[in-house]
Design a protein around this motif. Structure first.
Motif, PDB file in Angstrom:
ATOM      1  N   ARG A   1       0.940  -1.011   0.436  1.00 48.50           N
ATOM      2  CA  ARG A   1      -0.391   0.136  -0.030  1.00 48.50           C
ATOM      3  C   ARG A   1       1.344   1.361   0.003  1.00 48.50           C
ATOM      4  NH1 ARG A   1      -4.002   1.813   4.438  1.00 48.50           N
ATOM      5  NH2 ARG A   1      -5.062   3.638   3.646  1.00 48.50           N
ATOM      6  N   PRO A   2       0.518   2.003  -1.505  1.00 49.20           N
ATOM      7  CA  PRO A   2       1.577   3.265  -1.283  1.00 49.20           C
ATOM      8  C   PRO A   2       1.504   4.556   0.069  1.00 49.20           C
ATOM      9  CG  PRO A   2       0.354   3.315  -3.077  1.00 49.20           C
ATOM     10  CD  PRO A   2      -0.061   2.730  -2.003  1.00 49.20           C
ATOM     11  N   THR A   3       2.264   5.167   0.256  1.00 48.31           N
ATOM     12  CA  THR A   3       2.236   6.385   1.207  1.00 48.31           C
ATOM     13  C   THR A   3       2.776   7.202   0.344  1.00 48.31           C
ATOM     14  OG1 THR A   3       2.672   4.782   3.221  1.00 48.31           O
ATOM     15  CG2 THR A   3       3.007   6.918   3.673  1.00 48.31           C
ATOM     16  N   VAL A   4       1.892   8.138   1.026  1.00 46.58           N
ATOM     17  CA  VAL A   4       2.053   9.548   0.481  1.00 46.58           C
ATOM     18  C   VAL A   4       1.606  10.925   1.207  1.00 46.58           C
ATOM     19  CG1 VAL A   4       0.378  11.855  -1.486  1.00 46.58           C
ATOM     20  CG2 VAL A   4       0.778   9.240  -2.228  1.00 46.58           C
ATOM     21  N   ALA A   5       2.526  11.895   1.359  1.00 44.04           N
ATOM     22  CA  ALA A   5       2.526  12.828   2.128  1.00 44.04           C
ATOM     23  C   ALA A   5       1.965  13.666   1.849  1.00 44.04           C
ATOM     24  CB  ALA A   5       3.921  12.447   2.491  1.00 44.04           C
ATOM     25  N   LEU A   6       1.240  14.795   1.725  1.00 41.48           N
ATOM     26  CA  LEU A   6       0.770  16.059   1.652  1.00 41.48           C
ATOM     27  C   LEU A   6       0.601  16.706   2.071  1.00 41.48           C
ATOM     28  CD1 LEU A   6      -1.290  16.567  -1.086  1.00 41.48           C
ATOM     29  CD2 LEU A   6      -3.230  16.468   0.503  1.00 41.48           C
ATOM     30  N   LEU A   7       1.466  17.319   1.518  1.00 36.63           N
ATOM     31  CA  LEU A   7       1.906  19.318   2.377  1.00 36.63           C
ATOM     32  C   LEU A   7       0.761  20.020   1.918  1.00 36.63           C
ATOM     33  CD1 LEU A   7       5.761  18.590   2.495  1.00 36.63           C
ATOM     34  CD2 LEU A   7       3.922  17.792   4.105  1.00 36.63           C
ATOM     35  N   CYS A   8       0.333  20.984   2.690  1.00 39.14           N
ATOM     36  CA  CYS A   8      -0.297  22.314   2.171  1.00 39.14           C
ATOM     37  C   CYS A   8      -0.435  22.889   3.147  1.00 39.14           C
ATOM     38  CB  CYS A   8      -2.570  21.557   2.321  1.00 39.14           C
ATOM     39  SG  CYS A   8      -2.788  20.246   0.768  1.00 39.14           S
ATOM     40  N   GLY A   9      -0.694  24.686   2.589  1.00 36.80           N
ATOM     41  CA  GLY A   9      -0.952  25.632   3.046  1.00 36.80           C
ATOM     42  C   GLY A   9      -2.329  26.216   3.549  1.00 36.80           C
ATOM     43  N   PRO A  10      -2.251  27.238   4.559  1.00 38.12           N
ATOM     44  CA  PRO A  10      -3.729  27.831   4.582  1.00 38.12           C
ATOM     45  C   PRO A  10      -4.638  28.867   3.762  1.00 38.12           C
ATOM     46  CG  PRO A  10      -2.314  28.896   6.066  1.00 38.12           C
ATOM     47  CD  PRO A  10      -1.016  27.675   5.871  1.00 38.12           C
ATOM     48  N   HIS A  11      -4.561  27.936   2.413  1.00 33.04           N
ATOM     49  CA  HIS A  11      -5.493  28.758   1.324  1.00 33.04           C
ATOM     50  C   HIS A  11      -6.024  28.240  -0.134  1.00 33.04           C
ATOM     51  CE1 HIS A  11      -1.387  27.319  -0.237  1.00 33.04           C
ATOM     52  NE2 HIS A  11      -0.654  27.923   0.533  1.00 33.04           N
TER      53      HIS A  11
ATOM     54  N   PHE B   1      -0.661  17.099   6.182  1.00 27.98           N
ATOM     55  CA  PHE B   1      -0.091  17.683   7.182  1.00 27.98           C
ATOM     56  C   PHE B   1      -0.561  19.461   6.915  1.00 27.98           C
ATOM     57  CE2 PHE B   1       2.678  22.012   7.924  1.00 27.98           C
ATOM     58  CZ  PHE B   1       3.076  21.379   8.924  1.00 27.98           C
ATOM     59  N   LEU B   2      -1.431  20.104   7.430  1.00 26.91           N
ATOM     60  CA  LEU B   2      -2.315  21.570   7.517  1.00 26.91           C
ATOM     61  C   LEU B   2      -1.538  22.100   8.932  1.00 26.91           C
ATOM     62  CD1 LEU B   2      -3.458  23.038   5.951  1.00 26.91           C
ATOM     63  CD2 LEU B   2      -5.744  22.055   7.120  1.00 26.91           C
ATOM     64  N   PRO B   3      -0.817  23.237   8.960  1.00 21.87           N
ATOM     65  CA  PRO B   3      -0.736  23.771  10.061  1.00 21.87           C
ATOM     66  C   PRO B   3      -2.221  24.310  10.865  1.00 21.87           C
ATOM     67  CG  PRO B   3       0.030  25.295   8.459  1.00 21.87           C
ATOM     68  CD  PRO B   3      -0.231  23.985   7.668  1.00 21.87           C
ATOM     69  N   ASN B   4      -1.897  24.949  12.059  1.00 21.12           N
ATOM     70  CA  ASN B   4      -3.013  25.240  12.495  1.00 21.12           C
ATOM     71  C   ASN B   4      -3.208  26.461  13.100  1.00 21.12           C
ATOM     72  OD1 ASN B   4      -4.171  22.858  13.781  1.00 21.12           O
ATOM     73  ND2 ASN B   4      -2.007  23.091  15.750  1.00 21.12           N
ATOM     74  N   PHE B   5      -4.699  27.373  12.209  1.00 19.90           N
ATOM     75  CA  PHE B   5      -4.711  28.646  12.022  1.00 19.90           C
ATOM     76  C   PHE B   5      -6.083  28.733  13.239  1.00 19.90           C
ATOM     77  CE2 PHE B   5      -1.478  28.657   9.202  1.00 19.90           C
ATOM     78  CZ  PHE B   5      -1.318  29.905   9.146  1.00 19.90           C
ATOM     79  N   VAL B   6      -5.759  29.789  13.139  1.00 16.15           N
ATOM     80  CA  VAL B   6      -7.652  30.585  14.210  1.00 16.15           C
ATOM     81  C   VAL B   6      -8.808  30.588  13.744  1.00 16.15           C
ATOM     82  CG1 VAL B   6      -8.423  31.897  15.838  1.00 16.15           C
ATOM     83  CG2 VAL B   6      -5.685  31.552  15.781  1.00 16.15           C
ATOM     84  N   LYS B   7      -8.379  31.317  12.108  1.00 18.27           N
ATOM     85  CA  LYS B   7      -9.445  31.227  10.888  1.00 18.27           C
ATOM     86  C   LYS B   7      -9.005  30.961   9.750  1.00 18.27           C
ATOM     87  CE  LYS B   7     -12.355  34.513   9.496  1.00 18.27           C
ATOM     88  NZ  LYS B   7     -12.698  36.191   9.173  1.00 18.27           N
TER      89      LYS B   7
ATOM     90  N   VAL C   1       5.562  12.847  -2.794  1.00 21.91           N
ATOM     91  CA  VAL C   1       4.647  14.352  -1.808  1.00 21.91           C
ATOM     92  C   VAL C   1       4.182  14.987  -2.468  1.00 21.91           C
ATOM     93  CG1 VAL C   1       6.561  16.180  -0.634  1.00 21.91           C
ATOM     94  CG2 VAL C   1       7.183  14.003   0.045  1.00 21.91           C
ATOM     95  N   ILE C   2       3.375  15.503  -2.158  1.00 23.76           N
ATOM     96  CA  ILE C   2       2.457  16.633  -2.974  1.00 23.76           C
ATOM     97  C   ILE C   2       3.171  18.155  -2.423  1.00 23.76           C
ATOM     98  CG2 ILE C   2       0.250  16.997  -3.946  1.00 23.76           C
ATOM     99  CD1 ILE C   2      -0.356  13.900  -3.522  1.00 23.76           C
ATOM    100  N   ASN C   3       3.192  18.706  -3.326  1.00 20.17           N
ATOM    101  CA  ASN C   3       3.857  19.455  -2.601  1.00 20.17           C
ATOM    102  C   ASN C   3       2.327  20.722  -3.045  1.00 20.17           C
ATOM    103  OD1 ASN C   3       4.334  21.776  -1.355  1.00 20.17           O
ATOM    104  ND2 ASN C   3       6.223  22.702  -2.987  1.00 20.17           N
ATOM    105  N   CYS C   4       1.438  21.678  -1.675  1.00 16.98           N
ATOM    106  CA  CYS C   4       0.748  22.779  -1.489  1.00 16.98           C
ATOM    107  C   CYS C   4       1.663  23.849  -0.922  1.00 16.98           C
ATOM    108  CB  CYS C   4      -0.805  21.608  -1.627  1.00 16.98           C
ATOM    109  SG  CYS C   4      -0.940  20.523  -2.827  1.00 16.98           S
ATOM    110  N   LEU C   5       2.280  23.721  -0.534  1.00 20.54           N
ATOM    111  CA  LEU C   5       2.637  25.018   0.149  1.00 20.54           C
ATOM    112  C   LEU C   5       2.634  26.190  -0.064  1.00 20.54           C
ATOM    113  CD1 LEU C   5       5.429  22.803   2.249  1.00 20.54           C
ATOM    114  CD2 LEU C   5       3.153  23.968   3.156  1.00 20.54           C
TER     115      LEU C   5
END
Length: 506
Positions: free
Chosen positions: A332-342, A365-371, A405-409
């Motif tokens: 089973r393949p593993t993908v790391a998805l890196l996303c920004g708040p946009h 992966f998505l950083p914590n933001f208040v809004k 690795v999928i980059n959406c930062l």
């Protein structure tokens, strides 16, 4: 006169009902029109009776197989007794010096009776008939000539021919004669005079120079042009060859530049088919998406279409059907998805949801933001219903290399995010993981790219991406053709039957 034929070996065909008899003539009765054979053979088998008598009406065909010499009619039959069942082999008539004929005896075989052969040795010999036999010949001719000729039998004796040649005339044997001497087959084939062979060699170059190929081909081409036949062409012309995917019947020439932008493009790409795809500026690309959203292509639809195309490309990069099948559950393949708040991050989350639905282990992966943006909130709500894993710290990312690795930062506008500590930590993790990177809708400036990508996916029309973007792919997000025309772009779809196509730098 009939007694002169006594002792002759004959073959009498009585038709299909009675068959064929062979034997030696023992009696000929002119009054009752009968002929008797002694020691007869019926269809190659010796008869039990010592003598058989035939009427003239029963005889269909009569053949003389052997004519004995004078005074030998009884002696030949008694001495040999025809034990072989092959009449005509025991005694044979040959020419004598005085012209009266004599008997030539051959050794007899002790084998069982056999069928009479179609050809005998008498055919190749010259026959001499004694004067005593000339008178009785007329009687035999009267009866034999009236018998019908069957297909499989014919009279073989030269003296029994219906022609008008003299009885003592001998038919010569066919042979090749030259200067009165007989030549063998080898002499006929190889017996040419050696002096007739020329001593000089053949002048190939001189004779070839006499042949004007250009004039001959021009004459042939002129004739075919006038007669309307298909021209074969000259040797210098090569026939056109086509690939399996090329159309032979072309009604009009192919136009490879079918997309024209209002501004001079900074960079141009081409597809596998040779179609030219120009790049557009970020301002024109932003205007195109805005007009499309005004006509009903909302952000939610665009996110869904982008997620489908990006997940389809990622599945192909992971191995496609060779990797993703029920028999390879342990792989089973593993993908790391890196996303920004946009919005770019929302496209990545949509892609992760589709990958997880196809049994791919996705770590988001998505950083914590208040809004958060509404589009991100909606995509996260859908992603949480899958088996994907969501993390907000770099420490929760896997230490071992992943499959992709999928980059959406990165984003085109919010450049301040690159100064955040979480951004730098995620970039360092991606550069140390040694996994291939796929960037979705990367920005133009190479300075803004913290992660070197192996592949980049552009939306609608490509931006003038640099070398760090890797190999560029283009996906169809469903923008109608009239929307392109509204912003000043003359557009014709380059996708064909696909939704994701590779682009090559020109």
């Amino acid at each position: 006169m009939a007694t002169d034929w006594l002792g002759s070996i004959v073959s009498i065909n009585c038709g299909e009902s009675l068959g064929v008899y062979q034997g030696r003539v023992s009696a000929v009765d002119q009054v009752s029109q009968t002929i008797s054979l002694t020691r007869p053979f019926h269809n190659g088998v010796k008869c039990l009776v010592p003598e058989v008598t035939f009427r003239a009406g029963d005889i269909t065909e009569l053949k003389i197989l052997e004519i004995p010499g004078p005074g030998d009619s009884r002696q030949c039959g008694d001495s040999q007794q025809m034990e072989t069942g092959i009449p005509g082999v025991g005694c044979q008539v040959g020419p004598s010096q005085n012209g009266t004929g004599k008997v030539l005896k051959k050794p007899m075989s002790s084998s069982a009776p056999q069928n009479i052969p179609r050809r005998t040795d008498m055919k190749s010999q010259d026959i001499v008939i004694s004067p005593q036999q000339q008178c009785s010949k007329s009687y035999m001719d009267r009866h034999v000539e009236t018998l019908p000729q069957s297909k499989g039998f014919r009279r073989r004796h030269n003296s029994w021919s219906s022609s008008s040649r003299h009885p003592n005339q001998v038919t010569p044997k066919k042979s090749g004669l030259k200067n009165g001497q007989m030549k063998s087959k080898d002499d006929e084939c190889f017996g040419d005079d050696i002096d007739e062979i020329p001593d000089t060699d053949f002048d190939f170059e001189g004779n070839l120079a006499l042949f004007d190929k250009a004039a001959v081909f021009e004459e042939i081409e002129t004739y075919e042009r006038r007669s309307g036949t298909r021209s074969r062409g000259t040797p210098n012309e090569k026939p056109a060859r086509y690939r399996h995917d090329e159309n032979i019947l072309e009604s009009e020439p192919i136009v490879y530049r079918r997309i024209v932008v209002p501004q001079n493009p900074h960079k141009e790409f081409c597809t596998d088919s040779g179609l030219v795809v120009p790049s557009v500026s970020y301002e024109l690309h932003k205007k195109l998406l805005s007009v499309a959203e005004k006509h009903g292509l909302t952000l939610e639809r665009r996110l869904e279409m982008t997620g489908v195309c990006a997940s389809q490309m990622a599945l192909s990069l992971l191995g496609g059907p060779n990797r993703l099948n029920p028999k390879n559950v342990h792989q089973r393949p593993t993908v790391a998805l890196l996303c920004g708040p946009h919005v770019k991050g929302a496209q990545g989350i949509s892609c992760g949801r589709h990958l997880s639905n196809h049994d791919v282990h996705v770590i988001l992966f998505l950083p914590n933001f208040v809004k958060m943006l509404e589009s991100i909130t909606n995509e996260l709500n859908l992603f949480s219903k899958t088996q994907g894993q969501q993390v907000s710290s770099v420490k929760d990312l896997p230490d071992t290399p992943v499959d992709l690795v999928i980059n959406c930062l990165d984003c085109h506008e919010n450049a301040f995010l690159r100064d955040q500590p979480w951004y730098k930590a995620v970039v360092d993790w991606a550069n140390q993981n040694r996994a291939p990177v796929l960037s979705i809708d990367p920005p133009i400036s190479e300075m803004e790219l913290g992660i070197d990508a192996k592949w980049s996916l552009a939306l609608g029309l490509p931006l003038p991406l640099g070398e760090r973007a890797g190999r560029v792919y283009l996906c169809d997000i469903g923008i109608p053709q009239k929307v392109f025309q509204e912003v000043g772009i003359n557009y014709h779809s380059p996708f064909g039957c696909k939704f994701v196509i590779p682009l090559h730098s020109t």
